[in-house]
Design an enzyme around this catalytic site. Structure first.
Site, PDB file in Angstrom:
ATOM      1  N   SER A 229     -22.514 -26.194  67.241  1.00 58.06           N
ATOM      2  CA  SER A 229     -23.055 -27.264  66.487  1.00 58.06           C
ATOM      3  C   SER A 229     -24.688 -27.945  66.974  1.00 58.06           C
ATOM      4  CB  SER A 229     -22.137 -28.540  66.610  1.00 58.06           C
ATOM      5  OG  SER A 229     -22.037 -29.005  67.995  1.00 58.06           O
ATOM      6  N   CYS A 284     -22.224 -20.247  60.225  1.00 54.26           N
ATOM      7  CA  CYS A 284     -23.415 -20.929  60.142  1.00 54.26           C
ATOM      8  C   CYS A 284     -24.268 -20.362  59.092  1.00 54.26           C
ATOM      9  CB  CYS A 284     -24.256 -20.825  61.504  1.00 54.26           C
ATOM     10  SG  CYS A 284     -24.603 -19.131  62.025  1.00 54.26           S
TER      11      CYS A 284
END
Length: 492
Positions: A229, A284
Site C-alpha cells: 500500500s 495494483c
C-alpha cells in the site's frame, strides 16, 4: 501439503525453527481454514540472516556472472517441473483462481529468463584516449545484502521481480514475504536449495513490522525493495532513506479507464471486466474507475453491468471459477463499508456484490463483482484504493476532461484508453500522468524486459523493478580512469 504446515525460516541454507513464540495462522481465504503456522522473526534472527548473507557475499560476488546465471537456468527448469504444484499453493494461500495463479507464475518465470541474460545486462562501457594516453571505464559491481518485502496478492511473481536480478548481479538476497501468503516463498527457497545455490546467497525470514524494521535498520543491508500500500510504501521509503539504503517502493493505485464513443463496446467491457474483477480486484493494475465520454455512457454501462452479473465466483481450484475471494475478513468488511459510503455520497449501485456466499464455502471472504454509477470525482470511492472487485463509473463530455480527472489523482500507476483513434491515443499517451499506459488493454503489465513503472504516490524511488532498471538498482557503478605510460621515468 499438510492441513496446517508449520513453517520455518530459511537462513544460511538451513530451515531454522523460530526462536520466538510469536506465531500467526495462515488462512485459506476461500474456506476460512488454517493452512499454515507462521513464525514472526525477531531482530536477533534477522541479524543472523543478514550476517550469513554478508559472509556468503564475499565469495558470491567473485563467482563469474556466467556461472551465477547457471543457477537461474536450473531454477527455471524446476519452476516448470513444479508449475502446477506451486500454482495450486498460490491459489490456496491468496484465493485467486488457478488460471490466474498459472498466469502469475508464468510472468515470474519470464523474469527468471530475462535475468539469465545478466552477462550482457551487467556490461559497462569504456572510452580510449579521453585525454592523451588515458582511458576511462565504467563497470558495475554488486551492492551486498539486499532485501525484498513482498505483498500477498502476487506471492509468486513479485518475489521474482527482484530475486533473479539481485543474485545474478552478484548480491545476496533476503525475502520477507507477506505473512498472509508465506508458503509460496517457501517453495522458492526449496527449489533454490535444490539447485545447489551456495548457502546464504538467498534466504527467507517470515514476520511483520518488527521484522521489516530490523531488515531496514540493519547496518549491513544495502537495498530495500517493497511492494504494498502507499501508506506502508511511504513509511518504508522514508525509513530506508533515513538509514542510507538504496530503496524502491511500489505503492497503491486508483487506475482509470477512459472509453471513447468509437470504442468497440462488447470487447471493451469484456477486457475491463477482467481488469476490474480479475484477482478479485486485488492487484495494483486493476482498473477500478471508468470515465465514459459522450454517447459511450449508456452502451458501456449496460455492457459492464451484464459482465458483472454473470461472472462466476467460486473456489479458485475449480477450473470454472472466474473470481475468488478477497484475502481476509477485514478486507471484505472494508470493501463493503466503502460501497455503503459511496451510496450515502450519492452514487448509484447498479450491481451489488455484498452479502453473498458461494455454495459449500460459507466461511470464505466473498465479495461479488460490484458496479457503481455516478461516482463523484471528489468522493471516497474515487480517491480510495479499495483493493476489491468494485468498479466505479464517471461520465464526461470530452477526452480533455477525462485526462484532467486522471491527472488530478494522487496516484499514477496505470491508465487505459479504449478507442479506434490514433490521434486520441497519442494525446492520451502524451498527456496522462501515469507510469503504465494501456491502449485498448485493461491491464498494462510491462513485460519483464521493461520496468514496472509507477508515478506520483504509486511509487517512491527512481529505479523500478524488472529489466534494466532491476540491473541498475542492484549494482553500483565504478569509474576507472587509467594511464599506462610506456616510459615510467617520464615526469607527469
Amino acid at each position: 501439503m499438510s492441513s496446517t504446515a508449520e513453517l520455518k525460516h530459511f537462513i544460511g541454507g538451513v530451515w531454522e525453527s523460530s526462536q520466538t513464540d510469536d506465531i500467526l495462522k495462515g488462512i485459506n481465504p476461500a474456506t476460512g481454514e488454517a493452512i499454515s503456522l507462521i513464525p514472526m522473526a525477531s531482530s536477533a534472527e534477522v541479524d543472523i540472516a543478514v550476517r550469513k548473507g554478508q559472509d556468503a557475499f564475499v565469495e558470491w560476488r567473485r563467482t563469474p556472472v556466467t556461472e551465477r546465471v547457471q543457477y537461474l537456468f536450473a531454477l527455471r527448469q524446476l519452476l516448470e517441473q513444479h508449475f502446477e504444484e506451486i500454482a495450486s499453493m498460490m491459489t490456496q494461500e491468496c484465493g485467486k483462481t488457478i488460471v490466474e495463479s498459472r498466469a502469475e507464475l508464468r510472468r515470474g518465470v519470464e523474469n527468471v529468463e530475462v535475468a539469465c541474460g545478466m552477462p550482457s545486462l551487467i556490461q559497462g562501457y569504456n572510452n580510449e584516449d579521453v585525454a592523451s594516453g588515458i582511458d576511462e571505464h565504467m563497470i558495475r559491481q554488486p551492492l551486498g545484502v539486499v532485501v525484498a518485502i513482498t505483498p500477498f496478492n502476487f506471492p509468486g511473481m513479485i518475489p521474482l521481480w527482484f530475486l533473479p536480478y539481485a543474485i545474478a548481479a552478484g548480491n545476496c538476497f533476503i525475502l520477507k514475504p507477506s505473512e498472509k501468503v508465506p508458503q509460496t516463498g517457501a517453495w522458492m527457497m526449496r527449489l533454490l536449495n535444490e539447485v545447489g545455490l551456495p548457502k546464504g546467497v538467498v534466504q527467507m525470514v517470515h514476520g511483520g513490522k518488527e521484522t521489516v524494521d530490523a531488515l531496514i535498520e540493519h547496518p549491513l543491508t544495502r537495498a530495500i525493495s517493497f511492494v504494498g500500500s502507499t501508506r506502508i510504501a511511504r513509511y518504508v521509503y522514508a525509513k530506508a532513506a533515513k538509514h542510507g539504503k538504496r530503496v524502491q517502493c511500489q505503492g497503491g493505485a486508483k487506475n482509470v479507464a477512459v472509453i471513447l464513443e468509437d470504442a468497440e463496446m462488447e470487447l471493451t467491457s469484456e477486457i475491463l471486466a477482467d481488469s476490474a474483477f480479475g484477482c478479485a480486484g486485488q492487484r495494483c493494475l486493476a482498473n477500478s474507475l471508468a470515465v465514459t465520454v459522450g454517447e459511450a455512457r449508456d452502451v458501456f454501462t449496460e455492457a459492464m453491468a451484464g459482465a458483472a452479473r454473470i461472472r462466476r465466483v467460486g473456489y479458485g481450484l475449480d477450473e470454472n471459477s472466474e473470481m475468488g475471494p478477497v484475502i481476509t475478513p477485514d478486507s471484505q468488511s472494508t470493501i463493503e463499508n466503502i460501497v455503503g459510503v459511496s451510496e450515502k455520497e450519492g452514487a448509484r449501485i447498479l450491481v451489488d456484490g455484498r452479502g453473498r456466499t458461494v455454495d459449500g464455502f460459507k466461511n470464505g471472504n466473498w465479495v461479488f463483482p460490484t458496479l457503481i454509477d455516478d461516482v463523484d470525482p471528489g468522493s471516497t470511492l474515487a480517491k480510495t484504493e479499495i483493493f476489491g472487485p468494485v468498479f466505479g463509473l464517471m461520465h464526461t463530455a470530452n477526452l480533455d476532461h477525462a485526462i484532467e480527472l486522471i491527472n488530478s489523482q494522487a496516484y499514477g500507476n496505470m491508465a487505459c484508453l479504449f478507442t479506434r483513434s490514433g490521434a486520441a491515443a497519442r494525446k492520451f499517451r502524451y498527456e496522462v500522468d501515469a507510469g503504465n499506459l494501456g491502449i485498448n488493454l485493461g491491464v498494462a503489465a510491462p513485460m519483464p524486459f521493461y520496468p514496472f513503472s509507477g508515478w506520483k504516490d504509486s511509487f517512491f524511488g527512481s529505479l523500478h523493478a524488472q529489466g534494466k532498471h532491476g540491473v541498475e538498482f542492484y549494482t553500483q557503478t565504478k569509474v576507472v580512469v587509467e594511464r599506462w605510460p610506456s616510459v615510467w621515468s617520464r615526469k607527469f
